[in-house]
Design an enzyme around this catalytic site. Structure first.
Site, PDB file in Angstrom:
ATOM      1  N   HIS A   9      33.967  43.433  36.047  1.00 31.02           N
ATOM      2  CA  HIS A   9      33.586  42.784  37.301  1.00 31.02           C
ATOM      3  C   HIS A   9      33.756  41.280  37.127  1.00 31.02           C
ATOM      4  O   HIS A   9      34.385  40.618  37.925  1.00 31.02           O
ATOM      5  CB  HIS A   9      32.152  43.140  37.705  1.00 31.02           C
ATOM      6  CG  HIS A   9      31.756  42.563  39.035  1.00 31.02           C
ATOM      7  ND1 HIS A   9      30.616  42.879  39.698  1.00 31.02           N
ATOM      8  CD2 HIS A   9      32.376  41.658  39.828  1.00 31.02           C
ATOM      9  CE1 HIS A   9      30.548  42.208  40.852  1.00 31.02           C
ATOM     10  NE2 HIS A   9      31.602  41.453  40.944  1.00 31.02           N
ATOM     11  N   GLU A  24      36.594  35.464  41.621  1.00 34.71           N
ATOM     12  CA  GLU A  24      35.900  35.356  40.334  1.00 34.71           C
ATOM     13  C   GLU A  24      36.166  34.009  39.675  1.00 34.71           C
ATOM     14  O   GLU A  24      35.276  33.389  39.105  1.00 34.71           O
ATOM     15  CB  GLU A  24      36.309  36.504  39.393  1.00 34.71           C
ATOM     16  CG  GLU A  24      35.765  37.863  39.823  1.00 34.71           C
ATOM     17  CD  GLU A  24      34.235  37.920  39.844  1.00 34.71           C
ATOM     18  OE1 GLU A  24      33.611  37.476  38.864  1.00 34.71           O
ATOM     19  OE2 GLU A  24      33.669  38.399  40.849  1.00 34.71           O
ATOM     20  N   HIS A  34      32.945  31.650  39.620  1.00 32.63           N
ATOM     21  CA  HIS A  34      32.348  31.653  38.278  1.00 32.63           C
ATOM     22  C   HIS A  34      33.180  30.894  37.238  1.00 32.63           C
ATOM     23  O   HIS A  34      32.651  30.110  36.466  1.00 32.63           O
ATOM     24  CB  HIS A  34      32.151  33.092  37.789  1.00 32.63           C
ATOM     25  CG  HIS A  34      31.286  33.923  38.680  1.00 32.63           C
ATOM     26  ND1 HIS A  34      29.916  33.786  38.715  1.00 32.63           N
ATOM     27  CD2 HIS A  34      31.583  34.899  39.580  1.00 32.63           C
ATOM     28  CE1 HIS A  34      29.408  34.645  39.591  1.00 32.63           C
ATOM     29  NE2 HIS A  34      30.390  35.332  40.138  1.00 32.63           N
TER      30      HIS A  34
END
Ligand code: NAG
Length: 226
Positions: free
Chosen positions: A61, A115, A119
């Site tokens: 993930h 992502e 992040h």
């Protein structure tokens, strides 16, 4: 000659400010893997990526910078956009190990760019874009969760397993206590959804988690087929 203190102090202040802006500090990473069977059998359902149904394995993930108090930085550098040319050599591994299951069906770029931007940009002081994705792929290779669980007779067979047994098996297989997150299938059974392991800021070494995410699991949880 009289030294120019005011210029000197201005320079020092500028240097200090730029150091503050450039270093995106964080304390550790969560490396999060998800079970596609649990992603797909919820009421919301899923869409296979354009490359086809993923293999029955945990998928990545994300690799998320986090603070020891449980909070996390996000979207740290709006100027650093996802650039797929930087991971062109990783594409077959990305498709295999980091498939997107969201709808509508996509080729993964939307997921990976989310992502990176949310992040990855918060870890730029440690890893550039290519290194960030490569680091996550290496962690996935190193930590074979499905095999670790199978070795403890815990299989994706729609059976129910105790949360404790699942957690113990992963602790035995990796050396570290995992965070386990559940979701609910369409019949409202609590099921194994995501596994969190903690990694140091270099991205290379597993560590004990400074703080675990809340699990939302029952004491017995289903491990759904995929
Ligand atoms: C948990 O593990 C123990 C020991 O291996 C086993 O006897 C028990 O049936 C397991 N419980 C569940 C719910 O999987």
């Amino acid at each position: 000659m009289k030294p120019n203190f005011s210029l000197l102090s201005k320079l020092l202040i500028l240097q200090y400010l730029s150091a503050l802006c450039l270093s995106q500090d964080f304390d550790f990473f969560y490396f999060v893997q998800q079970w596609p069977g649990a992603y797909c059998d919820t009421r919301q359902s899923c869409c296979y990526p354009k490359t086809g149904k993923p293999v029955a394995d945990f998928g990545i993930h994300g690799l998320w910078p986090n603070y020891n108090d449980g909070s996390w930085p996000s979207n740290c550098d709006p100027d650093s956009v996802f650039d797929k040319s930087q991971i062109s050599e990783l594409m077959s591994s990305m498709n295999e190990k980091w498939p997107s299951l969201s709808c509508p069906s996509s080729n993964g770029f939307r997921f990976w760019s989310h992502e990176w931007e949310k992040h990855g940009t918060c870890a730029e002081s440690e890893l550039d874009q290519r290194e960030y994705f490569e680091t996550a792929l290496k962690l996935k290779e190193k930590i074979n969760l499905l095999q670790i669980l199978k070795d403890a007779d815990i299989e994706p067979d729609d059976g129910f397993y105790s949360l404790e047994n699942i957690s113990d098996a992963i602790k035995k297989g990796t050396g570290f206590t995992p965070g386990i997150e559940c979701n609910k299938d369409s019949a409202h059974n609590s099921q194994l959804y995501q596994v969190y392991l903690c990694v140091d800021t270099s991205g290379s070494n597993l560590i004990e988690c400074p703080i675990l995410p809340s699990s939302r699991c029952g004491s017995n949880i289903q491990f759904p087929k995929f």
